[in-house]
Structure formats: structure tokens, C-alpha cells
Write a protein that holds these residues in place. Structure first.
Motif, PDB file in Angstrom:
ATOM      1  N   ILE A  75       0.856  -1.189   0.000  1.00 39.65           N
ATOM      2  CA  ILE A  75       0.000   0.000   0.000  1.00 39.65           C
ATOM      3  C   ILE A  75       0.894   1.242   0.000  1.00 39.65           C
ATOM      4  CG2 ILE A  75      -1.804   1.263   1.236  1.00 39.65           C
ATOM      5  CD1 ILE A  75      -2.705  -1.484   0.157  1.00 39.65           C
ATOM      6  N   VAL A  76       0.755   2.055  -1.044  1.00 43.68           N
ATOM      7  CA  VAL A  76       1.563   3.276  -1.142  1.00 43.68           C
ATOM      8  C   VAL A  76       0.653   4.485  -1.337  1.00 43.68           C
ATOM      9  CG1 VAL A  76       3.559   2.052  -2.100  1.00 43.68           C
ATOM     10  CG2 VAL A  76       1.875   3.077  -3.650  1.00 43.68           C
ATOM     11  N   ASP A  77       1.222   5.642  -1.124  1.00 40.64           N
ATOM     12  CA  ASP A  77       0.493   6.905  -1.263  1.00 40.64           C
ATOM     13  C   ASP A  77       0.372   7.268  -2.744  1.00 40.64           C
ATOM     14  OD1 ASP A  77      -0.554   9.406  -1.147  1.00 40.64           O
ATOM     15  OD2 ASP A  77       1.001  10.272   0.138  1.00 40.64           O
ATOM     16  N   HIS A  78      -0.855   7.255  -3.245  1.00 40.39           N
ATOM     17  CA  HIS A  78      -1.076   7.530  -4.669  1.00 40.39           C
ATOM     18  C   HIS A  78      -1.074   9.022  -4.992  1.00 40.39           C
ATOM     19  CE1 HIS A  78      -2.289   3.652  -6.737  1.00 40.39           C
ATOM     20  NE2 HIS A  78      -2.001   3.280  -5.501  1.00 40.39           N
ATOM     21  N   SER A  79      -0.922   9.844  -3.970  1.00 38.17           N
ATOM     22  CA  SER A  79      -0.903  11.283  -4.249  1.00 38.17           C
ATOM     23  C   SER A  79       0.448  11.709  -4.826  1.00 38.17           C
ATOM     24  CB  SER A  79      -1.208  12.077  -2.974  1.00 38.17           C
ATOM     25  OG  SER A  79      -0.185  11.872  -2.015  1.00 38.17           O
ATOM     26  N   ILE A  80       1.427  10.801  -4.745  1.00 37.62           N
ATOM     27  CA  ILE A  80       2.752  11.110  -5.303  1.00 37.62           C
ATOM     28  C   ILE A  80       3.030  10.131  -6.447  1.00 37.62           C
ATOM     29  CG2 ILE A  80       5.120  11.684  -4.669  1.00 37.62           C
ATOM     30  CD1 ILE A  80       4.333  11.086  -1.746  1.00 37.62           C
ATOM     31  N   ILE A  81       2.648  10.512  -7.649  1.00 32.33           N
ATOM     32  CA  ILE A  81       2.872   9.643  -8.812  1.00 32.33           C
ATOM     33  C   ILE A  81       3.578  10.459  -9.898  1.00 32.33           C
ATOM     34  CG2 ILE A  81       1.758   8.316 -10.647  1.00 32.33           C
ATOM     35  CD1 ILE A  81      -0.453   7.601  -8.715  1.00 32.33           C
ATOM     36  N   PRO A  82       4.648   9.918 -10.495  1.00 29.26           N
ATOM     37  CA  PRO A  82       5.226   8.593 -10.226  1.00 29.26           C
ATOM     38  C   PRO A  82       5.873   8.529  -8.839  1.00 29.26           C
ATOM     39  CG  PRO A  82       6.661   9.849 -11.672  1.00 29.26           C
ATOM     40  CD  PRO A  82       5.419  10.670 -11.513  1.00 29.26           C
ATOM     41  N   LEU A  83       6.066   7.296  -8.375  1.00 29.56           N
ATOM     42  CA  LEU A  83       6.666   7.121  -7.056  1.00 29.56           C
ATOM     43  C   LEU A  83       8.076   7.702  -7.038  1.00 29.56           C
ATOM     44  CD1 LEU A  83       5.714   3.440  -6.077  1.00 29.56           C
ATOM     45  CD2 LEU A  83       4.599   5.549  -5.362  1.00 29.56           C
TER      46      LEU A  83
END
Length: 400
Positions: A75-83
Motif C-alpha cells: 500500500i503506497v500513497d497515490h498522491s505522489i505519482i510517479p513514485l
């Protein structure tokens, strides 16, 4: 599973940890699947123990309890894309160590799925283990506690299996150290007297070890002692371990993962009971588990057993005085045995001086409405607490 993992026709969404090849979801068809859901902050201790349990199950691949597959759902924070590169590297490093299946790319787990995992399966920050049967039905929203207590023996990780396993258990030393320390298991087989003890007060530890050794020598009994730390304050535990080693006071668990696992298993025993709706049962075993968890939080403690049979589970405030009162109870050793005589004297001191009990729960489990004190029959008072142990590397996954 296809609803959870973004799976375009041209994608192979899983990585096989054994072969490091990309595979489709079909490899999980008609299998029991354990979804290991976590953030990228996966503690080394936790991962190492889980790998050990998994690898042991693969050795006996024909056994019923080995008929499951594990899939890591990051589970990662999707508000920062790309990672960010740092996050991508952390993901790849974690993935590379895992022997089971994992999602090929953390972004395959979409925002609505993450929301579902948090709202329905109550994922927060600590890893959870959601169990799906071969038909894809959820049979346990979180079997991590069962895994810590019984390992693969808990298969198929249902509540019925959990209930059945508890019915087979008794309050014994094997339950506390199973899968952690083979040396202690050897002492148990040899019917030795064993003190498991902990805390972070080195002066108390010195006095306790000296007194226990002296009493054992006077009673001419084979006594082994092992220091197993406490449930928090990791750095202080490491410091105390170093002093015990340097002064050759007793055996210690050198590997911090063993200390972490000991306390995590104890916490899991309580959580398991709570999850089954039996967190306030008055059965003696649960009361002893609660006591030890509470003692591990406050001050020092010691558990005395002869072989597997636990005689005393005591707080530092009563164990040391009981050893110090040897001249008063040694007359009973011949009739009641060392453990029986010590227990009788200790219990008298304990009845006169109940230590306070406290439990602190993370918001990842269902907190019981009420909880009875393991020291007395009263209902415990409920508080809201903020806690900081000034320990950057506090034991991950800990209750405390």
C-alpha cells in the motif's frame, strides 16, 4: 483477486518470489490465498519471522497446512505519482527478499481498492493477513495473530480453526517460547527449573540473578535463566543485553527478532481472544497472558517453570522479595518441591501487593468495551493515552 489487483490483459501483475518471473493471477486459481497487506515500512524482524514460517511450510509441501500461497499487497500513497525513486527502491528491496508472490508494481493497487482495504479490512499501518478460500471468499479478515501464535499449523486460518487450537492449549512454557528458542525447549525436555525474566532495570536484574542463583545452589536444583527483554524500549533492551553478556549474568536472546517475536506472540494471543469475542474470559490462561503483557510494560518480571509447568508468573516487586525470603520457605521444599514452595510464598506476597495493570491497544484491532483486571476481578478503567517511548526503533507491530 482481479477486483483487487489492476490486471490489464497485457500485464502479468504478479512476481513469483521463488523464480523472480512475472506471472498471471491464474497461478492462484482454486488455491487458499493469504493476502499480506502492508505499507513499505515493513520491519525486518517481522519479515524475517514471516519468511521463516513460510519457508518451513514449504519444506513440508505435501502437508495440508502447507496448501496456501502468500501474495504481498503493498500500500503506497497515490498522491505522489510517479513514485519517488527512494520509495521505488524501498519497494524493490523488500520485494526482492520475499519468497512468495508479490504485486509487480505497487500502483497496480488502485485508490478505490486501498480505500476498501482500509475501511473494510481495517488496515492502518501494521501488516495484516487476509485469508481467501479457493472460491475467493474471505475466511479471515486478519490471520496475522494466528500466524504468529501457531504458524502454518493454523491452516486454513478460520475462526473455527482458531477456536479449536485454543481448546488444545494450556498455560505452559512451551506456549511462550514455541518456535523461538530451541535451547529453552531442550531445558523443558530435561525437566530443568527455568526462569524467563525481563525488564530494563539492570540493578534489579543483577540482584535477581544473584538471588536466584544463590537459592538454586542452596536447594541443589538445576536452574537455567534467560533474559527476554521487554515489550518496548528496544535500545534499552539492547544495552541491558550487552551488560548481561559482559558480566555473564545469565543466558540472553542475542537476536532482537527473538525478543520481538516473543512479545508479538503474547500480544497476538490477547488479540486473538479479543477477535474471537473472548477477550474478557476468566480462563486462567488468558489471565496469565494479560499479567505477563502488563508486567512487560511496567518494571521487571520473571516466570518460573519446572520443565513445561509454569509455577510463578510474577512482577519484580514480588519475585525478588520471594527469593529473598528463602529462609522462611526452604523448609517446605522437601514436601512441596522447589517450585511449589516458592509459589506458595510468592503468592502470599503477591496477594498483599498487587502491581497496577495496564494495556494499550493500537487502533488496528477491535478494542473491547470492558476488560477485567488479571490481578483482581474489577473492571479496569478506560483512558485515552498518547505515548512516546523516545525510541526511534521501537519494536514494530508492538502493542506498546
Amino acid at each position: 483477486l482481479k477486483a483487487l489487483i489492476y490486471d490489464k490483459d497485457d500485464k502479468l501483475p504478479l512476481l513469483d518470489g521463488a523464480t523472480k518471473r512475472q506471472v498471471s493471477l491464474d497461478v492462484l486459481r482454486r488455491k487458499n490465498v493469504l493476502l499480506l497487506i502492508s505499507s513499505l515500512e515493513f520491519a525486518n524482524d517481522e519479515l524475517a519471522i514471516l519468511e521463516q514460517i513460510y519457508n518451513e511450510s514449504r519444506i513440508h509441501a505435501t502437508r495440508l497446512e502447507s496448501q496456501y500461497e502468500v501474495v504481498w499487497i503493498p500500500i503506497v500513497d497515490h498522491s505522489i505519482i510517479p513514485l519517488p525513486e527512494e520509495m521505488q527502491t524501498k519497494f524493490e528491496n523488500l520485494q526482492s527478499t520475499m519468497p512468495w508472490y508479490s504485486v509487480q508494481d505497487p500502483l497496480f493497487i488502485k485508490k478505490p481498492v486501498i480505500r476498501f482495504i482500509k475501511e473494510v479490512w481495517h488496515f492502518r499501518t501494521k501488516p495484516i493477513l487476509v485469508v481467501l478460500d479457493p472460491q475467493g471468499k474471505v475466511v479471515s479478515p486478519n490471520a496475522i495473530h494466528m500466524m504468529w501464535i501457531w504458524g502454518s499449523t493454523a491452516f486454513p486460518f478460520t475462526s473455527l480453526r482458531e477456536e479449536a487450537l485454543w481448546r488444545e492449549e494450556t498455560w505452559r512454557l512451551d506456549l511462550l517460547v514455541d518456535g523461538i528458542d530451541p535451547t529453552v525447549l531442550t531445558w523443558i525436555k530435561e525437566e530443568k527449573y527455568i526462569f524467563l525474566y525481563g525488564g530494563d532495570d539492570i540493578e534489579w536484574i543483577r540482584r535477581f540473578v544473584k538471588s536466584a542463583s544463590s537459592v538454586a545452589s542452596a536447594s541443589r536444583i538445576p536452574l537455567e535463566m534467560v533474559y527476554v527483554g521487554k515489550s518496548n524500549k528496544r535500545e534499552q533492551v539492547k544495552r541491558v543485553t550487552g551488560i548481561i553478556n559482559a558480566e555473564k549474568l545469565s543466558n540472553v536472546w542475542q537476536d532482537q527478532a527473538m525478543v520481538w517475536f516473543f512479545w508479538s506472540r503474547l500480544e497476538s494471543m490477547l488479540f486473538s481472544k479479543i477477535q474471537l469475542g473472548r477477550g474478557d474470559d476468566q480462563d486462567p490462561m488468558l489471565q496469565q497472558i494479560k499479567k505477563l503483557l502488563s508486567y512487560g510494560r511496567e518494571g521487571g518480571w520473571a516466570v518460573l517453570s519446572r520443565g513445561s509447568n509454569i509455577a510463578v508468573n510474577g512482577h519484580s516487586s514480588t519475585v525478588l522479595p520471594a527469593l529473598g525470603g528463602y529462609d522462611e520457605w526452604k523448609i517446605n521444599v522437601a514436601e512441596k518441591g522447589f517450585d511449589g514452595a516458592f509459589k506458595e510464598y510468592h503468592d502470599k506476597l503477591h496477594d498483599a501487593a498487587h502491581p497496577c495493570c495496564r494495556f494499550e491497544f493500537p487502533n488496528t484491532i477491535r478494542i473491547p468495551e470492558n476488560m477485567r483486571c488479571p490481578e483482581c476481578p474489577r473492571l479496569m478503567e478506560k483512558y485515552t493515552a498518547f505515548l512516546c517511548c523516545h525510541d526511534e526503533q521501537g519494536i514494530p507491530g508492538s502493542l506498546f
